[in-house]
Write a protein that holds these residues in place. Structure first.
Motif, short mmCIF file in Angstrom:
data_model
loop_
_atom_site.label_atom_id
_atom_site.label_comp_id
_atom_site.label_asym_id
_atom_site.label_seq_id
_atom_site.Cartn_x
_atom_site.Cartn_y
_atom_site.Cartn_z
N PHE A 5 3.41 -21.96 -4.98
CA PHE A 5 2.87 -22.34 -3.67
C PHE A 5 2.88 -23.85 -3.56
CE2 PHE A 5 -0.66 -23.76 -1.04
CZ PHE A 5 -0.35 -23.12 0.16
N ARG A 6 3.34 -24.31 -2.45
CA ARG A 6 3.30 -25.74 -2.15
C ARG A 6 2.56 -25.92 -0.83
NH1 ARG A 6 9.03 -28.33 -3.87
NH2 ARG A 6 9.42 -26.90 -5.56
N ALA A 7 1.98 -27.06 -0.69
CA ALA A 7 1.31 -27.36 0.57
C ALA A 7 2.34 -27.42 1.68
CB ALA A 7 0.57 -28.69 0.46
N PRO A 8 2.01 -26.91 2.85
CA PRO A 8 2.94 -26.99 3.98
C PRO A 8 3.28 -28.44 4.30
CG PRO A 8 1.14 -25.49 4.48
CD PRO A 8 0.79 -26.19 3.20
N ILE A 9 4.50 -28.67 4.74
CA ILE A 9 4.95 -30.02 5.05
C ILE A 9 5.35 -30.13 6.52
CG2 ILE A 9 5.72 -30.56 2.71
CD1 ILE A 9 8.58 -29.90 3.67
N ASN A 10 5.45 -31.36 6.99
CA ASN A 10 5.97 -31.67 8.32
C ASN A 10 5.28 -30.88 9.44
OD1 ASN A 10 7.78 -33.42 7.12
ND2 ASN A 10 9.38 -31.88 6.99
N GLY A 11 3.98 -30.82 9.41
CA GLY A 11 3.26 -30.17 10.49
C GLY A 11 3.23 -28.66 10.40
N THR A 12 3.77 -28.08 9.35
CA THR A 12 3.81 -26.62 9.23
C THR A 12 2.40 -26.03 9.29
OG1 THR A 12 5.83 -26.73 7.94
CG2 THR A 12 4.58 -24.68 7.81
N ARG A 13 1.45 -26.71 8.65
CA ARG A 13 0.06 -26.21 8.65
C ARG A 13 -0.46 -26.10 10.08
NH1 ARG A 13 -2.46 -23.25 5.68
NH2 ARG A 13 -3.18 -22.31 7.57
N ARG A 14 -0.14 -27.07 10.93
CA ARG A 14 -0.61 -27.04 12.32
C ARG A 14 0.06 -25.89 13.09
NH1 ARG A 14 -5.10 -28.11 13.19
NH2 ARG A 14 -4.82 -28.80 15.31
N TRP A 15 1.33 -25.63 12.80
CA TRP A 15 2.00 -24.49 13.45
C TRP A 15 1.32 -23.18 13.05
CZ3 TRP A 15 5.61 -23.95 17.19
CH2 TRP A 15 6.29 -25.10 17.60
N ILE A 16 0.99 -23.04 11.80
CA ILE A 16 0.30 -21.83 11.33
C ILE A 16 -1.04 -21.71 12.04
CG2 ILE A 16 -0.79 -20.72 9.33
CD1 ILE A 16 1.54 -22.00 7.66
N ASP A 17 -1.75 -22.82 12.15
CA ASP A 17 -3.03 -22.82 12.87
C ASP A 17 -2.82 -22.42 14.33
OD1 ASP A 17 -4.28 -23.68 10.54
OD2 ASP A 17 -4.35 -25.79 11.17
N LEU A 18 -1.74 -22.90 14.94
CA LEU A 18 -1.45 -22.55 16.33
C LEU A 18 -1.20 -21.05 16.46
CD1 LEU A 18 -0.90 -23.21 19.29
CD2 LEU A 18 1.45 -23.78 18.64
N PHE A 19 -0.39 -20.49 15.58
CA PHE A 19 -0.11 -19.05 15.63
C PHE A 19 -1.41 -18.25 15.49
CE2 PHE A 19 4.27 -20.19 13.81
CZ PHE A 19 4.79 -20.38 15.07
N ARG A 20 -2.30 -18.71 14.63
CA ARG A 20 -3.60 -18.02 14.47
C ARG A 20 -4.42 -18.11 15.76
NH1 ARG A 20 -4.51 -20.15 8.51
NH2 ARG A 20 -3.60 -18.40 7.43
N ALA A 21 -4.45 -19.28 16.37
CA ALA A 21 -5.21 -19.46 17.62
C ALA A 21 -4.63 -18.57 18.72
CB ALA A 21 -5.19 -20.93 18.04
N VAL A 22 -3.32 -18.48 18.80
CA VAL A 22 -2.68 -17.61 19.80
C VAL A 22 -3.07 -16.17 19.52
CG1 VAL A 22 -0.46 -16.74 20.65
CG2 VAL A 22 -0.78 -19.20 20.33
N GLY A 23 -3.01 -15.76 18.27
CA GLY A 23 -3.37 -14.40 17.90
C GLY A 23 -4.81 -14.07 18.24
N ARG A 24 -5.70 -15.06 18.12
CA ARG A 24 -7.11 -14.86 18.45
C ARG A 24 -7.38 -15.05 19.95
NH1 ARG A 24 -7.76 -18.62 14.34
NH2 ARG A 24 -8.55 -20.07 15.89
N ARG A 25 -6.36 -15.49 20.67
CA ARG A 25 -6.49 -15.80 22.11
C ARG A 25 -7.57 -16.85 22.34
NH1 ARG A 25 -4.88 -10.69 21.47
NH2 ARG A 25 -3.25 -9.85 22.80
N ASP A 26 -7.57 -17.85 21.46
CA ASP A 26 -8.52 -18.94 21.53
C ASP A 26 -7.89 -20.07 22.34
OD1 ASP A 26 -10.07 -21.24 21.07
OD2 ASP A 26 -10.54 -20.64 19.01
#
Length: 102
Positions: A5-26
């Motif tokens: 496992f490596r830490a996400p790079i180049n904003g990948t973490r923020r994209w994952i957070d975005l997908f989660r927010a969309v899934g939660r309809r937040d």
């Protein structure tokens, strides 16, 4: 020992957070993350621009923030290619921001 496992790079973490927010309809979180990514990444692939623009505008509309949605449409809609601008989603955005707040 291999690194599994490596830490996400180049904003990948923020994209994952975005997908989660969309899934939660937040809507608030969708808007904040999408707008942050749009601002931080001036040169985006077309698909990335469309997704971020869509998440930001939908979040603003869901929160009743018509003026802010209108600003996003004015800023990002012209960056879409001619054929993509005609997609029903983006046509909806342009029409939605033209409606006066009630």
């Amino acid at each position: 020992v291999a690194v599994l496992f490596r830490a996400p790079i180049n904003g990948t973490r923020r994209w994952i957070d975005l997908f989660r927010a969309v899934g939660r309809r937040d809507a608030g979180e969708m808007t904040a993350i999408a707008e942050g990514l749009l601002a931080a990444t001036p040169e985006l692939a077309a698909a990335d621009l469309e997704y971020l623009y869509g998440a930001a505008v939908l979040g603003r509309l869901a929160r009743g923030e018509l003026a802010q949605a209108r600003q996003l449409v004015g800023q990002y809609d012209p960056r879409l290619s001619g054929t993509r601008r005609q997609h029903p989603t983006f046509t909806f955005f342009r029409n939605a921001v033209q409606v006066e707040a009630r």
